[in-house]
Every structure is written in C-alpha cells, then in structure tokens.
Design a protein around this motif. Structure first.
Motif, PDB file in Angstrom:
ATOM      1  N   PHE A   1       0.822  -1.199   0.000  1.00 56.47           N
ATOM      2  CA  PHE A   1       0.000   0.000   0.000  1.00 56.47           C
ATOM      3  C   PHE A   1       0.859   1.252   0.000  1.00 56.47           C
ATOM      4  CE2 PHE A   1      -3.898  -2.360   1.196  1.00 56.47           C
ATOM      5  CZ  PHE A   1      -4.711  -1.777   0.250  1.00 56.47           C
ATOM      6  N   ARG A   2       1.917   1.219   0.818  1.00 60.48           N
ATOM      7  CA  ARG A   2       2.819   2.369   0.845  1.00 60.48           C
ATOM      8  C   ARG A   2       3.379   2.637  -0.539  1.00 60.48           C
ATOM      9  NH1 ARG A   2       5.270   0.742   5.643  1.00 60.48           N
ATOM     10  NH2 ARG A   2       7.065  -0.063   4.516  1.00 60.48           N
ATOM     11  N   ARG A   3       3.810   1.558  -1.203  1.00 58.43           N
ATOM     12  CA  ARG A   3       4.395   1.706  -2.539  1.00 58.43           C
ATOM     13  C   ARG A   3       3.376   2.237  -3.536  1.00 58.43           C
ATOM     14  NH1 ARG A   3       9.073   2.788  -3.184  1.00 58.43           N
ATOM     15  NH2 ARG A   3       8.985   3.377  -1.043  1.00 58.43           N
ATOM     16  N   LEU A   4       2.158   1.693  -3.472  1.00 59.57           N
ATOM     17  CA  LEU A   4       1.101   2.128  -4.378  1.00 59.57           C
ATOM     18  C   LEU A   4       0.815   3.604  -4.195  1.00 59.57           C
ATOM     19  CD1 LEU A   4      -1.604  -0.664  -4.574  1.00 59.57           C
ATOM     20  CD2 LEU A   4      -0.541   0.548  -6.464  1.00 59.57           C
ATOM     21  N   PHE A   5       0.757   4.007  -2.934  1.00 56.97           N
ATOM     22  CA  PHE A   5       0.485   5.399  -2.634  1.00 56.97           C
ATOM     23  C   PHE A   5       1.590   6.288  -3.203  1.00 56.97           C
ATOM     24  CE2 PHE A   5       0.850   9.107   0.202  1.00 56.97           C
ATOM     25  CZ  PHE A   5      -0.396   9.657  -0.024  1.00 56.97           C
ATOM     26  N   ALA A   6       2.845   5.864  -2.983  1.00 55.51           N
ATOM     27  CA  ALA A   6       3.974   6.638  -3.497  1.00 55.51           C
ATOM     28  C   ALA A   6       3.887   6.756  -5.013  1.00 55.51           C
ATOM     29  CB  ALA A   6       5.292   5.988  -3.086  1.00 55.51           C
ATOM     30  N   ALA A   7       3.488   5.656  -5.668  1.00 52.66           N
ATOM     31  CA  ALA A   7       3.394   5.672  -7.128  1.00 52.66           C
ATOM     32  C   ALA A   7       2.313   6.636  -7.588  1.00 52.66           C
ATOM     33  CB  ALA A   7       3.114   4.267  -7.647  1.00 52.66           C
ATOM     34  N   ALA A   8       1.195   6.655  -6.865  1.00 55.71           N
ATOM     35  CA  ALA A   8       0.100   7.548  -7.239  1.00 55.71           C
ATOM     36  C   ALA A   8       0.523   9.007  -7.104  1.00 55.71           C
ATOM     37  CB  ALA A   8      -1.123   7.273  -6.363  1.00 55.71           C
ATOM     38  N   VAL A   9       1.210   9.322  -5.994  1.00 61.53           N
ATOM     39  CA  VAL A   9       1.705  10.683  -5.797  1.00 61.53           C
ATOM     40  C   VAL A   9       2.644  11.064  -6.932  1.00 61.53           C
ATOM     41  CG1 VAL A   9       3.159  12.141  -4.335  1.00 61.53           C
ATOM     42  CG2 VAL A   9       1.462  10.646  -3.295  1.00 61.53           C
ATOM     43  N   MET A  10       3.516  10.117  -7.259  1.00 61.90           N
ATOM     44  CA  MET A  10       4.497  10.346  -8.322  1.00 61.90           C
ATOM     45  C   MET A  10       3.799  10.654  -9.642  1.00 61.90           C
ATOM     46  SD  MET A  10       7.746  10.311  -8.565  1.00 61.90           S
ATOM     47  CE  MET A  10       8.696  10.639 -10.024  1.00 61.90           C
ATOM     48  N   LEU A  11       2.732   9.920  -9.938  1.00 58.99           N
ATOM     49  CA  LEU A  11       2.027  10.108 -11.200  1.00 58.99           C
ATOM     50  C   LEU A  11       1.445  11.520 -11.281  1.00 58.99           C
ATOM     51  CD1 LEU A  11       1.245   8.686 -13.792  1.00 58.99           C
ATOM     52  CD2 LEU A  11      -0.942   8.145 -12.752  1.00 58.99           C
ATOM     53  N   VAL A  12       0.851  11.962 -10.170  1.00 57.81           N
ATOM     54  CA  VAL A  12       0.280  13.313 -10.147  1.00 57.81           C
ATOM     55  C   VAL A  12       1.380  14.345 -10.370  1.00 57.81           C
ATOM     56  CG1 VAL A  12      -0.882  15.011  -8.710  1.00 57.81           C
ATOM     57  CG2 VAL A  12      -1.655  12.632  -8.703  1.00 57.81           C
ATOM     58  N   VAL A  13       2.524  14.140  -9.686  1.00 60.86           N
ATOM     59  CA  VAL A  13       3.635  15.071  -9.846  1.00 60.86           C
ATOM     60  C   VAL A  13       4.084  15.096 -11.307  1.00 60.86           C
ATOM     61  CG1 VAL A  13       6.047  15.496  -9.278  1.00 60.86           C
ATOM     62  CG2 VAL A  13       4.442  14.860  -7.482  1.00 60.86           C
ATOM     63  N   ILE A  14       4.193  13.917 -11.917  1.00 64.60           N
ATOM     64  CA  ILE A  14       4.661  13.857 -13.297  1.00 64.60           C
ATOM     65  C   ILE A  14       3.702  14.609 -14.224  1.00 64.60           C
ATOM     66  CG2 ILE A  14       4.935  12.299 -15.267  1.00 64.60           C
ATOM     67  CD1 ILE A  14       6.355  10.385 -13.431  1.00 64.60           C
ATOM     68  N   ILE A  15       2.405  14.379 -14.027  1.00 68.17           N
ATOM     69  CA  ILE A  15       1.430  15.070 -14.881  1.00 68.17           C
ATOM     70  C   ILE A  15       1.591  16.575 -14.738  1.00 68.17           C
ATOM     71  CG2 ILE A  15      -1.033  15.553 -15.175  1.00 68.17           C
ATOM     72  CD1 ILE A  15      -1.579  12.648 -14.651  1.00 68.17           C
ATOM     73  N   MET A  16       1.810  17.026 -13.484  1.00 70.15           N
ATOM     74  CA  MET A  16       1.972  18.455 -13.283  1.00 70.15           C
ATOM     75  C   MET A  16       3.245  18.965 -13.946  1.00 70.15           C
ATOM     76  SD  MET A  16       0.227  18.606  -9.597  1.00 70.15           S
ATOM     77  CE  MET A  16       1.452  19.505  -8.743  1.00 70.15           C
ATOM     78  N   VAL A  17       4.314  18.186 -13.847  1.00 76.15           N
ATOM     79  CA  VAL A  17       5.569  18.620 -14.464  1.00 76.15           C
ATOM     80  C   VAL A  17       5.420  18.668 -15.984  1.00 76.15           C
ATOM     81  CG1 VAL A  17       7.971  18.001 -14.875  1.00 76.15           C
ATOM     82  CG2 VAL A  17       7.028  17.810 -12.589  1.00 76.15           C
ATOM     83  N   VAL A  18       4.755  17.645 -16.551  1.00 73.63           N
ATOM     84  CA  VAL A  18       4.558  17.628 -18.004  1.00 73.63           C
ATOM     85  C   VAL A  18       3.797  18.872 -18.443  1.00 73.63           C
ATOM     86  CG1 VAL A  18       3.395  16.449 -19.884  1.00 73.63           C
ATOM     87  CG2 VAL A  18       4.649  15.128 -18.210  1.00 73.63           C
TER      88      VAL A  18
END
Lengths: 335, 332
Positions: free
Chosen positions: B6-23
């Motif tokens: 769950f921790r990993r999944l959560f980290a991945a989800a946060v990462m995805l949002v960050v990436i979309i924002m950076v893009v």
C-alpha cells in the motif's frame, strides 16, 4: 567508506598511522601520507587509467586548438567542396569516403565538407557540454546532498523524495521535450548558444540526484564520526563543522562521481544531437554527423565510422580514467 | 507485506500526479515564460489566426493551468469534447488528447505503437539479463583471470559505444554487407519470421549496451558480497560452493540489479527512442520524436504520460519483487 582527506590537527597523528596501515605493504616510510597522496601513487601505477587521462588531455587540447589546427591544415568546417562529390550518387569521389592528402578523414557526402575539421569542432561541443553539465550536477548534488544529510528530518525527507522522483523520471524524453520547447533567442544568446546553454542546464539538472544520493549518504555517516563529535564538543558551530570538517571529506566521492558522470553526459549530448534536438546545423557536432550518416551507411560507411569512433574514444578514455580514479580513491581497494 | 504494498502504491500515485503536473508545466508554462504562443504550436507555425483562436477555445488555453490539468484528467476516463471556432471535435475515452495538427486522437496512436516498443524492450531485456549477469558472476568468481579481463574490456567498450552507432554498424554489416536478413519491421500478426528477423538486430544492439552495464554492476556487487561474513559462515558450515554462490550470494546480488532493471525497462517501454530511430521501428519513441520535430504537443504530452506510467509500473513491480527477495525491505 572513504577515509578523510584532511583531519583536524588534534587527530592528525593517529589518522596518519591508520592510513599508513591501510596502505599496507606499499608504505615503507614511517611518515604518514594523505589520501590524495596515496590515491596519486595508486593512479600512477594504473596504466589504463593513465592512458585514459592522457587521451582526455589530448582531446581537451585538440578542442581548444580546433581553429588553429584546422587553419594549419587549410580547412574550414563549413566550406563546401562539391568538386569532390560524385554528382550521380552524391558520395565522395575516391576510396574510403574521399580520404586524400588534403582531407585526412575524407569529406561528407553531398556537400563535401572536410570531416576532420568538423570532428575537431564537434569535440568542442561534446566536451563543453559534458564538463559543464557535470559541474552543474555537482553543485546541485553537493548542496542538496549535504543539506539532506546534515540537517536530516523533514529537509532530508523532502530532498530524498525529490531525488527518488527525478531518478524515476524518463529522463531522455523529458530532456528532449524541454530542449524542444526552448525558444531560439534567450538571455542574450542566440541559436547554438541557447541550445548549448539549455543542454548543459537540463543534463546537469537530471544528473544531480546521482551525486546528491552519494553525498547525502556520506554526510549522514560522517555526521556521527568521532572527529565531528570532537569538534562539536570543542564548541564548533554548525557551519564550521559543515565547511571545515565535512566538506573536505566529501571531496573524494565527489571527484569520483564527477569523472564518471562526464562520459555519460557526453553520450547524452551526442544522443540529443543525433535526434536533432541538440545544436543546430551548420554547427558541427558528433551526434549530428552520425544522424546524417545514417542515410549513407550503405554507400559511404566511412562517414558513419569517423564520428562514431570519435565518440567511442572520448567516452572510453573518460571511463578508463574514471574507473582508475575510483579504484585509487577507494580505501578498501587492494591495489 | 500488504502494508508495504500500500505504501508503494500510494507513493506511485503521488508520483504520477507530480509527473502530470511537471509535463503540463513543461509544455504550458515554459513556452509562456519564453513568450511563445502555445495555441499556435498546437496548430502549426503557419496556421491562420482563426484556426489558432479556435484551438485556444477548444483546449481552454486561456483557463488557469489547474483547470486545464483537470480537463485533461477527466478526458482520460470520460472522454472529451472540444468545442470552439464553430465546430466540435469529439475524442472518446480514454482520451489522451487530440492532435489538431494531424487531426486524430492520441490514444489509437499509442495503442498502435505500444506493441512494437514492448516487444523491443522485453526481448532485449531477456538477452541482456542472461548475458550481463552470467558474464558478471563468472568474472567475479574468476577474478583477475583471462576471462575476467576479457569480459570487462568488452563491457567497458560496450558502455562507451552509443547505441545508434553500434546499431548502424550492425545494419551495415549484417543487413547490407552480408545480406543475412531484411532489417524491416513486420508486425507479428503478419509473419513470425519477418517479425523476428526485423527485431533481432535491434535486440542484440540494445542488449549489448545494457549487458555491458549489468555485467559491470553484477561483478562489482558479487565481489563485495563474497567478502561478507555470512558467506564465510555459509562456507564454514560446509555448504557446497554451488549453494553458497547460487543461493546465498545471488540473492543479495539480485537487489541492485532489480532496481536497475525496473528503471531501464520502464524507460525503454516508454520509448527506446535511439534504437527505434536507428532501425526505423514504428514504436512510441519514433512517434514522440516525430511529434517533437513537428511541434505536435498533444502527441508529446500523451507519450510522455504513458512513458511515465510505464516507469512507475515497472518500479512498482520491482519494489514488490524486492520485498520478496529481501525480507528486510518490508520493514523499512
């Protein structure tokens, strides 16, 4: 992992003895030697690393003297020699891509520009971007790595997460995207200047987490060492400890990672130019020469071989030197 | 284990949002600061002002950045309708954007090209893992031998060669010089042998580079681990050398290799840009490069997101495998 380069005076005697013991069989004198000295002596015996270093120095000299060398040879990187081109196939006249007394490495297909002159000028772009982007990465990496390791807590968590994130990014794609949205004129620079500037910044930016992670780890482990504790108990302030006790001991790992980063950056620059988002023609760069050579790999293979070998020799020399520096500065190394 | 996941999944989800924002930041804010009109780069440099204005309305480019991000997000799940300039363009879910330049939705482009890139990346990964780890382990076990030095020289050469140069050289020699194979990509659905023949050179080229890197890392890690106390203990209690190496040492050697594999595979699945360009493979990397050359922002945006997603998923899989191999990770 890395022994300190400069110990505080209070500890000088025991540490010198320790280092002499680490050096083991190779130390005959009783006198203590600094890690820099030990490293240099190890490096001197590493023939491959020395060869790499010599080639690197030669390349730097060649790049700096490119205009002088080309004018001595009577060539210009942008001068067309259409008389040397077979009008039917567009390939150079003569064997091996038009190699002759005038054109030592032949000429390009279609326009007949001198390949040697373009290779020499291309070296400037490669080395400039390779070095300076490594410098950018080192500055960012050291600052953030030290901050994370030294202050810990939320500063550490934040910086570490950012580093993890950057490392997981599809870097090449982002670099391409960023370089491609940059305008042609910026900050008083124009064309090639903008491209080179942006490449240095962007490659350096994506490179800093590699150094940052190492510096953070080193700082973290050194923060609790006895000599830092000794300095603290003597009343040294945070910044004194940071600049006088910690930073000097970080020099070794930083040097190692910088030398290892330069060849990677040179490859990235070549890749960007190969993909057509690096420096713009007519400015010569190795990656760009390879990308135009791809259409002639059947009819004029020499055109592809020359820039390819140039990249290979440069990156190999840096890698050999980097491996040597790493082995020499590693206190655990047996050599 | 579940908490870890769950921790990993959560980290991945946060990462995805960050990436979309950076893009979005890269493609919408950077041009703005630099004084470039984004709408015109969605249509084309020579487009007439009316068309540019229409796209500006359709994409809501005058809206604040967060509402643009939100619209994009919503489009992925619910589809999106672009209205403005007198006509309406519909993009069915999952809508990863719409290229006004080539007048097509992005999602079909992605699904068309994904299998090519996936086949390239996975095939090469199998090759380089086998070759790189075998060479690395053998080198470490026979340290200083002729084999060790030879393998490391080849590996050093491998990491110093740009993949497009080895690719071009292999094309010149095997496809053109010796005429052994036809280096053209053929879809798997058309002919297996054609598909295999078209991919074998890219596989070998790509695998050579990565095998060299993996061999160097495997050797260094293995040497370090062989010096550990628990290896001595294993030997002292009389285990066979095969068990010591194969079970005890290999397990620890696998962890850094897995981390690298996650990153490399993720990055490659998102587009092996250099290899695809060299061999003219119609994959994601080639699509994004063409899009960059044509300044076709929606395509770049779509591929960048898919790439980031691939990297994230690959990292997630690696994290899970990591925990399986090394139980200490689960507690960290």
């Amino acid at each position: 992992m890395t022994a300190p380069l400069h110990e505080p005076t209070a500890e000088a005697a025991p540490s010198a003895a320790e280092e002499a013991a680490v050096a083991g069989a190779e130390s005959k004198s009783v006198q203590g030697r600094s890690l820099g000295r030990i490293a240099w002596e190890r490096l001197k015996r590493d023939k491959l690393a020395l060869t790499g270093a010599v080639v690197v120095l030669l390349l730097v000299a060649v790049a700096l003297l490119a205009p002088v060398i080309t004018s001595l040879l009577g060539q210009d990187p942008n001068e067309y020699h259409e008389d040397l081109i077979d009008p039917l196939f567009g390939t150079p006249v003569g064997s091996l891509g038009g190699i002759s007394g005038d054109h030592l490495l032949g000429v390009e297909p279609v326009n007949g520009r001198d390949i040697l002159a373009r290779i020499l000028y291309g070296a400037r772009i490669s080395l400039l971007v390779g070095f300076l982007s490594a410098v950018v990465a080192v500055i960012f990496g050291t600052v953030f790595g030290v901050l994370a390791g030294f202050f810990g807590g939320w500063v550490d968590s934040l910086i570490s997460r950012v580093m993890d994130g950057l490392l997981a990014f599809p870097q090449l794609l982002f670099i391409i995207a960023l370089v491609s949205v940059m305008p042609n004129d910026m900050l008083g620079l124009h064309g090639t200047g903008v491209r080179v500037f942006v490449m240095i910044l962007v490659i350096g930016f994506f490179g800093w987490p590699y150094i940052g992670r190492v510096v953070r780890g080193q700082t973290l482990s050194m923060r609790e060492r006895e000599y830092v504790e000794a300095a603290r108990s003597l009343g040294a302030g945070r910044f004194y400890i940071l600049f006088k006790e910690l930073l000097p001991n970080l020099v070794a790992p930083i040097i190692v990672y910088t030398t290892m980063m330069i060849p990677t950056n040179i490859l990235t620059e070549a890749a960007l130019s190969f993909l057509g988002v690096g420096v713009k023609p007519p400015t010569a760069s190795w990656g760009q020469m390879l990308s135009s050579a791809i259409e002639y790999y059947e009819s004029d293979p020499m055109y592809m071989v020359v820039p390819g070998v140039a990249i290979f020799i440069t990156v190999l020399a840096f890698n050999l030197f980097g491996d040597g520096v790493r082995d020499a500065l590693d206190p655990k190394g047996s050599r | 284990m579940l908490a870890y996941l769950f921790r990993r999944l959560f980290a991945a989800a946060v990462m995805l949002v960050v990436i979309i924002m950076v893009v979005f930041g890269i493609f919408f804010l950077v041009p703005k600061w630099a004084g470039v009109d984004i709408a015109s780069s969605f249509v084309g440099k020579q487009a007439d002002p009316a068309a540019v204005e229409a796209v500006r309305q359709k994409l809501g480019l005058s809206d604040p950045i967060y509402s643009q991000v939100w619209e994009f997000f919503k489009g992925i799940f619910a589809g999106r309708t672009y209205a403005g300039g007198g006509d309406v363009t519909h993009c069915a879910a999952p809508c990863f954007g719409y290229s006004f330049r080539s007048e097509q939705a992005i999602w079909p482009v992605l699904t068309d090209r994904f299998p090519v890139t996936l086949a390239l990346a996975l095939g090469a990964a199998v090759l380089w893992l086998v070759l790189g780890m075998a060479a690395g382990v053998l080198s470490a076990l026979k340290r200083g031998s002729f084999w060790d030095r030879g393998a490391m020289v080849v590996a050093l050469a491998g990491v110093s060669l740009p993949v497009y140069f080895t690719g071009m050289a292999s094309l010149a020699v095997f496809a053109f010089g010796l005429d052994w194979l036809d280096a053209r990509y053929v879809p798997l659905t058309d002919s297996f042998t054609g598909w295999f023949g078209g991919l074998i050179l890219p596989w070998i080229t790509l695998a050579f580079l990565y095998a060299a890197m993996y061999a160097r890392i495997t050797r260094a890690t293995m040497l370090e681990i062989l010096g550990e106390d628990y290896i001595r203990t294993a030997r002292a209690k009389g285990l066979r050398e095969q068990t010591v190496i194969g079970k005890h040492a290999m397990r620890s050697t696998m962890t850094p290799i897995l981390t690298m594999l996650g990153m490399d595979l993720g990055a490659l699945i998102g587009g092996a840009i250099l290899t695809e360009t060299t061999f003219n493979l119609p994959g994601l990397g080639q699509a994004v490069l063409n899009a960059i050359k044509n300044q076709d922002l929606p395509v770049i945006l779509g591929v960048t997101l898919i790439t980031s997603l691939a990297v994230l998923i690959a990292n997630l899989v690696v994290d899970v495998l990591y925990a399986v191999i090394d139980p200490r990770v689960r507690l960290a």
